[in-house]
Design a protein around this motif. Structure first.
Motif, PDB file in Angstrom:
ATOM      1  N   ALA A  86      -5.621   0.528  -6.130  1.00 29.02           N
ATOM      2  CA  ALA A  86      -4.175   0.292  -6.067  1.00 29.02           C
ATOM      3  C   ALA A  86      -3.864  -0.931  -6.939  1.00 29.02           C
ATOM      4  O   ALA A  86      -4.783  -1.639  -7.381  1.00 29.02           O
ATOM      5  CB  ALA A  86      -3.724   0.068  -4.629  1.00 29.02           C
ATOM      6  N   ASP A  87      -2.580  -1.146  -7.179  1.00 24.33           N
ATOM      7  CA  ASP A  87      -2.235  -2.202  -8.136  1.00 24.33           C
ATOM      8  C   ASP A  87      -2.569  -3.593  -7.614  1.00 24.33           C
ATOM      9  O   ASP A  87      -2.820  -4.506  -8.389  1.00 24.33           O
ATOM     10  CB  ASP A  87      -0.748  -2.097  -8.506  1.00 24.33           C
ATOM     11  CG  ASP A  87      -0.479  -0.822  -9.290  1.00 24.33           C
ATOM     12  OD1 ASP A  87      -1.443  -0.300  -9.905  1.00 24.33           O
ATOM     13  OD2 ASP A  87       0.654  -0.320  -9.277  1.00 24.33           O
ATOM     14  N   THR A  88      -2.545  -3.741  -6.279  1.00 22.60           N
ATOM     15  CA  THR A  88      -3.009  -5.008  -5.716  1.00 22.60           C
ATOM     16  C   THR A  88      -4.169  -4.723  -4.773  1.00 22.60           C
ATOM     17  O   THR A  88      -4.299  -3.617  -4.228  1.00 22.60           O
ATOM     18  CB  THR A  88      -1.897  -5.726  -4.911  1.00 22.60           C
ATOM     19  OG1 THR A  88      -1.604  -4.915  -3.754  1.00 22.60           O
ATOM     20  CG2 THR A  88      -0.628  -5.887  -5.757  1.00 22.60           C
ATOM     21  N   GLU A  89      -4.985  -5.753  -4.566  1.00 23.36           N
ATOM     22  CA  GLU A  89      -6.121  -5.594  -3.672  1.00 23.36           C
ATOM     23  C   GLU A  89      -5.635  -5.256  -2.257  1.00 23.36           C
ATOM     24  O   GLU A  89      -6.252  -4.469  -1.542  1.00 23.36           O
ATOM     25  CB  GLU A  89      -6.939  -6.895  -3.684  1.00 23.36           C
ATOM     26  CG  GLU A  89      -8.334  -6.709  -3.128  1.00 23.36           C
ATOM     27  CD  GLU A  89      -9.187  -7.973  -3.270  1.00 23.36           C
ATOM     28  OE1 GLU A  89      -8.868  -8.810  -4.151  1.00 23.36           O
ATOM     29  OE2 GLU A  89     -10.144  -8.105  -2.502  1.00 23.36           O
ATOM     30  N   GLU A  90      -4.519  -5.870  -1.884  1.00 23.47           N
ATOM     31  CA  GLU A  90      -3.977  -5.654  -0.542  1.00 23.47           C
ATOM     32  C   GLU A  90      -3.601  -4.180  -0.313  1.00 23.47           C
ATOM     33  O   GLU A  90      -3.950  -3.577   0.707  1.00 23.47           O
ATOM     34  CB  GLU A  90      -2.729  -6.531  -0.388  1.00 23.47           C
ATOM     35  CG  GLU A  90      -2.295  -6.723   1.039  1.00 23.47           C
ATOM     36  CD  GLU A  90      -1.005  -7.551   1.088  1.00 23.47           C
ATOM     37  OE1 GLU A  90      -0.507  -7.971   0.014  1.00 23.47           O
ATOM     38  OE2 GLU A  90      -0.491  -7.756   2.198  1.00 23.47           O
ATOM     39  N   GLU A  91      -2.912  -3.611  -1.299  1.00 25.59           N
ATOM     40  CA  GLU A  91      -2.552  -2.194  -1.184  1.00 25.59           C
ATOM     41  C   GLU A  91      -3.796  -1.305  -1.127  1.00 25.59           C
ATOM     42  O   GLU A  91      -3.836  -0.315  -0.395  1.00 25.59           O
ATOM     43  CB  GLU A  91      -1.715  -1.760  -2.392  1.00 25.59           C
ATOM     44  CG  GLU A  91      -0.277  -2.224  -2.407  1.00 25.59           C
ATOM     45  CD  GLU A  91       0.373  -1.865  -3.749  1.00 25.59           C
ATOM     46  OE1 GLU A  91       0.761  -0.690  -3.915  1.00 25.59           O
ATOM     47  OE2 GLU A  91       0.435  -2.745  -4.647  1.00 25.59           O
ATOM     48  N   ALA A  92      -4.782  -1.640  -1.920  1.00 24.15           N
ATOM     49  CA  ALA A  92      -6.007  -0.838  -1.940  1.00 24.15           C
ATOM     50  C   ALA A  92      -6.693  -0.885  -0.582  1.00 24.15           C
ATOM     51  O   ALA A  92      -7.138   0.141  -0.051  1.00 24.15           O
ATOM     52  CB  ALA A  92      -6.948  -1.334  -3.041  1.00 24.15           C
ATOM     53  N   LEU A  93      -6.760  -2.095   0.009  1.00 27.89           N
ATOM     54  CA  LEU A  93      -7.399  -2.223   1.319  1.00 27.89           C
ATOM     55  C   LEU A  93      -6.602  -1.478   2.389  1.00 27.89           C
ATOM     56  O   LEU A  93      -7.183  -0.889   3.306  1.00 27.89           O
ATOM     57  CB  LEU A  93      -7.551  -3.708   1.690  1.00 27.89           C
ATOM     58  CG  LEU A  93      -8.594  -4.450   0.845  1.00 27.89           C
ATOM     59  CD1 LEU A  93      -8.491  -5.960   1.055  1.00 27.89           C
ATOM     60  CD2 LEU A  93     -10.011  -3.956   1.170  1.00 27.89           C
ATOM     61  N   GLU A  94      -5.284  -1.486   2.260  1.00 26.68           N
ATOM     62  CA  GLU A  94      -4.450  -0.779   3.225  1.00 26.68           C
ATOM     63  C   GLU A  94      -4.696   0.734   3.134  1.00 26.68           C
ATOM     64  O   GLU A  94      -4.807   1.430   4.150  1.00 26.68           O
ATOM     65  CB  GLU A  94      -2.965  -1.102   2.993  1.00 26.68           C
ATOM     66  CG  GLU A  94      -1.984  -0.267   3.799  1.00 26.68           C
ATOM     67  CD  GLU A  94      -2.349  -0.126   5.285  1.00 26.68           C
ATOM     68  OE1 GLU A  94      -2.063   0.944   5.848  1.00 26.68           O
ATOM     69  OE2 GLU A  94      -2.944  -1.064   5.878  1.00 26.68           O
ATOM     70  N   LEU A  95      -4.817   1.279   1.903  1.00 22.24           N
ATOM     71  CA  LEU A  95      -5.102   2.708   1.730  1.00 22.24           C
ATOM     72  C   LEU A  95      -6.463   3.052   2.337  1.00 22.24           C
ATOM     73  O   LEU A  95      -6.620   4.060   3.038  1.00 22.24           O
ATOM     74  CB  LEU A  95      -5.061   3.084   0.237  1.00 22.24           C
ATOM     75  CG  LEU A  95      -5.450   4.522  -0.110  1.00 22.24           C
ATOM     76  CD1 LEU A  95      -4.634   5.543   0.678  1.00 22.24           C
ATOM     77  CD2 LEU A  95      -5.268   4.769  -1.613  1.00 22.24           C
TER      78      LEU A  95
END
Lengths: 453, 453
Positions: B278-287
């Motif tokens: 994802a574009d940010t690490e936070e979004e990627a971890l949430e997915l």
């Protein structure tokens, strides 16, 4: 045969590389390597679809069939060809030959189910038992299994296959994301088949396909073959050189179908026809003569001799067949084709050279040269006189023979109301007017429900 | 590893239906029946081709692999899928898994040769021996053949197959219409193979294909698997969870390749990677967290227990793995994957529940959530430090994960000069920088000619 006014005939295009005539590749117009060119097959199928054919069909055997010197002998695997064809066509049915002697039911059932999914319900399987020691020797055997035993294996193979195709009920998939249930496992069945030839647990790893399962086609015309066809097949390809023989075969098979409790109208009989078409009869005869001149008689004699269990020298080119040929019982493969060839030669008192000329085109199928009207007349005559539900069109030369048929014969058949002017269905069974088969596992459940009410 | 400035990495897209994460089908965006939709696979391959990937790949086993309740379990046959894909793509390689334990060499060699023709030289075969009693029971056996015996059969299977693929020399076809010679029969060879598992006469009924034969791929990482790969494979897919393990595997396999006299640069090693981008690490971890929440732990525990030869109750969800697990020797299938999972759990002191979360995405492959730059950094790091010649990209969710990789990670790799910006070759071997194999029968003849001069 039904006499209802709506009765329409069915047309299948039998695609044999560069044409059914063994010398077709030598014509100036022919691409001699078209047998390996997927674009060739795609173009042929598109031509047949333009002609509103029910289906195209590819024969097959897992062996290098003929001497590679004499004709294009390489053959791509039919389900691969037809998958590529499916991507470039929309409606036409796709029938592939596959052997029950040299495949495993799980693999083959899955391959046809996959083709049925990929094509949106257009797959058909021509079930063959594969004669010949040369094929057997590619699979660890020294010689071909006996004719009867091959048919017994074929019957069990089809039984296993239909169980696998039915192993998922049609409504098994629920795909409920919220409760995390993708399929109802009570509707996905192990089959636990255990028979003389196969032991298969199941279920198949492909759900039930658009047609339920592929259209089942058969082409053997021996006694075993006809009984097998009566029991299993939905369409039958057959070689019938005369109208009388065609009528006798038609009546015989429909009787056998009724005898096993099936509806004779749901088993379609399609004799093969090898038309050499031109705008005038003279041109057509000249094309036929050109093809015959291109046959190498020495090579053809060798093939004929092998079919008769003889040495080539026992068949002098300018004499008739010897009197003391083996009987059909002594022949292990293609029994009915053997008898048909012998009968043809004896009936018309052909020399070996003349017989070779006649077989070069159609290998025992009805061949003739003529105008579009003559071809349409013959088709109509057979269709209206109890010899055919449709025809297996085997062009002597491809692509030209199929193009000529589509552009000149199909319009005549359409004008006469004998053939569809457009597709009304989307599946192969739909084109042939056949129902989607019931699921054997779901049916049991429904009967229980009905009797419980 | 070579340090030449031109060294480029290779990318394969491992297409697993709706994604490698077992819960991917439950996301709102997912079509839960895409596994049966040929348009889905075509679209994925077109995306990978847009990203200039070397190849796409389909895993396979001839069995209904997982509980149909819990995830989409139907799988169309891979060579059928890839044939349809070939018609809708132009350059990308097409790698299908097929089992040496449950096929006949003549049929399978022919099918891959046909795919190679139809695709214009883009076919690859991932050679597997197929573990598991459930698969064996679809082919008349009660249990899976022993691991060693499966690999011995695989070796002979590949030997037979290369003989069949070489049975036509490249210049066998002359297609001379005037003299009526289609192929030079002196260049079409019977193979007369007779070994422990197979007896096959040949020749193949398909001439030598554009690539000579399909790219040979292998993915077993047991001792037997690595030895097999060293001897036969040209590309290796492998699960390596840490850089150190990746480096050790890479060095080990390249050593084995050299030891059997092959060029280590001509055997490419591609570890699997399951990126959640994802574009940010936070979004990627949430997915990633969302996917883990969608896993059903009871079902996953049952799968894990089966892998360990245990009952589910012997693996309490909130405890670490028991100490007395079986050794790799006692496991008959997927040996190296077993050890890898046990090592991962012990190293990171994971509870069963945590282990399930980690395995849900990649089943032992390196999984991580991150930004495009983080993913590209990891790929570069492994590639430059002796752990990889390229990567097997295993998106957790399809099609979105592949689209994200192609649109955000590939451009970074291209900017860094690590990956091609366009195709320069037309065949799968060409993309991987591997030579077309010599024909074993033609080579012998050439040597004779040379020594006679």
């Amino acid at each position: 045969m039904s006499s209802s006014p709506q009765r329409r005939l069915h047309l299948n295009a039998f695609l044999m590389a560069i044409g059914h005539h063994e010398a077709a590749w030598r014509l100036p117009e022919s691409d001699p390597n078209a047998n390996l060119d997927i674009k060739h097959y795609i173009s042929l199928a598109q031509t047949a679809e333009r002609g509103k054919f029910d289906s195209v069909f590819l024969a097959d055997s897992p062996v290098l069939f003929s001497n590679p010197e004499r004709r294009p002998s390489g053959k791509l695997e039919p389900t691969i060809i037809l998958t590529a064809v499916s991507a470039a066509t929309e409606k036409i049915g796709l029938i592939a030959t596959a052997s029950t002697s040299y495949n495993e039911p799980y693999n083959l059932a899955r391959r046809f189910a996959s083709l049925d999914f990929v094509s949106g319900g257009r797959a058909g399987w021509n079930i063959v038992t594969t004669a010949g020691a040369d094929a057997a020797q590619n699979f660890g055997l020294d010689d071909t299994p006996a004719h009867r035993s091959r048919y017994e294996r074929a019957a069990e193979f089809v039984d296993v296959s239909t169980k696998l195709w039915d192993s998922w009920e049609d409504d098994a998939i629920v795909a409920d994301k919220d409760v995390a249930i993708h399929a109802d496992s009570a509707k996905v069945h192990v089959i636990e088949h255990e028979g003389r030839f196969f032991k298969v647990r199941g279920p198949l790893n492909v759900p039930r396909s658009p047609q339920g399962y592929p259209l089942l086609v058969q082409a053997g015309s021996s006694e075993d073959g006809k009984d097998f066809a009566a029991r299993y097949s939905e369409a039958i390809f057959t070689a019938q050189p005369t109208l009388d023989e065609g009528k006798a075969f038609y009546a015989d098979v429909k009787d056998r179908v009724a005898a096993v409790g099936r509806d004779p109208e749901q088993v379609l009989i399609l004799p093969g026809i090898v038309p050499v078409i031109a705008d005038t009869e003279e041109e057509a005869l000249e094309l036929e003569a050109e093809l015959e001149r291109l046959i190498s008689p020495e090579y053809a004699r060798k093939q004929l001799a092998a079919r008769f269990n003889l040495e080539p020298e026992q068949l002098p080119l300018d004499e008739e067949l010897p009197d003391d040929l083996p009987s059909e019982d002594e022949i292990e493969g293609a029994k009915s084709r053997y008898t048909l060839i012998v009968d043809l030669a004896r009936r018309e008192k052909l020399t070996v050279r003349q017989l070779i000329g006649r077989l070069g085109g159609g290998r025992g199928h009805r061949t003739f040269a003529g105008t579009p009207v003559q071809v349409a007349d013959t088709i109509e005559h057979w269709f209206r006189n109890g010899a055919a539900d449709g025809f297996n069109i085997m062009p002597a030369v491809l692509p030209s023979g199929l193009e000529k048929f589509v552009d000149s014969v199909v319009p005549i058949l359409q004008e006469r109301g004998l053939f569809r002017t457009d597709y009304t269905e989307t599946t192969l069974r739909g084109h042939y007017g056949l129902p989607r088969p019931a699921n054997q596992f779901a049916v049991e459940k429904d009967s229980t429900l009905v009797s419980a009410q």
